[in-house]
Design a protein around this motif. Structure first.
Motif, PDB file in Angstrom:
ATOM      1  N   ARG A  20      30.009  48.311  43.026  1.00 14.31           N
ATOM      2  CA  ARG A  20      31.062  48.102  44.017  1.00 14.31           C
ATOM      3  C   ARG A  20      31.794  46.786  43.772  1.00 14.31           C
ATOM      4  O   ARG A  20      33.024  46.729  43.842  1.00 14.31           O
ATOM      5  CB  ARG A  20      30.501  48.136  45.433  1.00 14.31           C
ATOM      6  CG  ARG A  20      31.582  47.844  46.471  1.00 14.31           C
ATOM      7  CD  ARG A  20      31.264  48.366  47.846  1.00 14.31           C
ATOM      8  NE  ARG A  20      32.302  48.085  48.806  1.00 14.31           N
ATOM      9  CZ  ARG A  20      33.492  48.683  48.861  1.00 14.31           C
ATOM     10  NH1 ARG A  20      33.797  49.615  48.003  1.00 14.31           N
ATOM     11  NH2 ARG A  20      34.378  48.356  49.784  1.00 14.31           N
ATOM     12  N   LEU A  34      40.548  49.572  46.956  1.00  7.49           N
ATOM     13  CA  LEU A  34      39.357  50.371  46.702  1.00  7.49           C
ATOM     14  C   LEU A  34      39.029  51.192  47.935  1.00  7.49           C
ATOM     15  O   LEU A  34      38.930  50.667  49.034  1.00  7.49           O
ATOM     16  CB  LEU A  34      38.183  49.452  46.350  1.00  7.49           C
ATOM     17  CG  LEU A  34      36.920  50.117  45.832  1.00  7.49           C
ATOM     18  CD1 LEU A  34      37.182  50.795  44.499  1.00  7.49           C
ATOM     19  CD2 LEU A  34      35.819  49.088  45.681  1.00  7.49           C
ATOM     20  N   VAL A  37      33.534  55.974  48.182  1.00 14.25           N
ATOM     21  CA  VAL A  37      32.891  56.548  47.004  1.00 14.25           C
ATOM     22  C   VAL A  37      33.272  58.022  46.899  1.00 14.25           C
ATOM     23  O   VAL A  37      33.187  58.771  47.876  1.00 14.25           O
ATOM     24  CB  VAL A  37      31.351  56.403  47.095  1.00 14.25           C
ATOM     25  CG1 VAL A  37      30.668  57.191  45.984  1.00 14.25           C
ATOM     26  CG2 VAL A  37      30.941  54.945  47.044  1.00 14.25           C
ATOM     27  N   TYR A  82      35.183  55.689  42.623  1.00 14.18           N
ATOM     28  CA  TYR A  82      35.784  55.374  43.918  1.00 14.18           C
ATOM     29  C   TYR A  82      37.183  55.957  43.990  1.00 14.18           C
ATOM     30  O   TYR A  82      37.886  56.056  42.983  1.00 14.18           O
ATOM     31  CB  TYR A  82      35.902  53.850  44.103  1.00 14.18           C
ATOM     32  CG  TYR A  82      34.589  53.162  44.305  1.00 14.18           C
ATOM     33  CD1 TYR A  82      34.039  53.013  45.578  1.00 14.18           C
ATOM     34  CD2 TYR A  82      33.872  52.641  43.224  1.00 14.18           C
ATOM     35  CE1 TYR A  82      32.827  52.374  45.753  1.00 14.18           C
ATOM     36  CE2 TYR A  82      32.660  52.007  43.396  1.00 14.18           C
ATOM     37  CZ  TYR A  82      32.149  51.871  44.676  1.00 14.18           C
ATOM     38  OH  TYR A  82      30.950  51.247  44.847  1.00 14.18           O
TER      39      TYR A  82
END
Length: 86
Positions: A20, A34, A37, A82
């Motif tokens: 991450r 971002l 997931v 992601y």
């Protein structure tokens, strides 16, 4: 054995956190945000590879192995995708 399971779980959690952090840095560099997931997979595996019968027969005839003290390294590799947005 339960200690090993706990250490493996900790290594996986750290691998996900590292993924991450890296993804967030890449997203920032690319000027995108971002997102959540999309998919996550643990890489590698601990299952032994198949061995030919001749090797198995030799292993059965071999003397008992000598065990020495030391450290065992436990690590984990994950592949995380992601979603991103602008």
């Amino acid at each position: 054995r339960s200690d090993r399971k706990a250490l493996e779980a900790e290594a996986r959690a750290q691998a996900v956190a590292d993924a991450r952090d890296k993804a967030a840095g890449l997203a920032k560099s690319a000027g995108v945000t971002l997102g959540p997931v999309f998919s996550i997979t643990e890489q590698g595996g601990s299952a032994p590879a198949p061995r030919p019968m001749a090797m198995l027969m030799e292993a059965k005839a071999a003397p008992a192995p000598e065990y020495l003290g030391g450290e065992i390294e436990i690590d984990a590799d994950v592949l995380v995708y992601y979603l991103i947005s602008k």
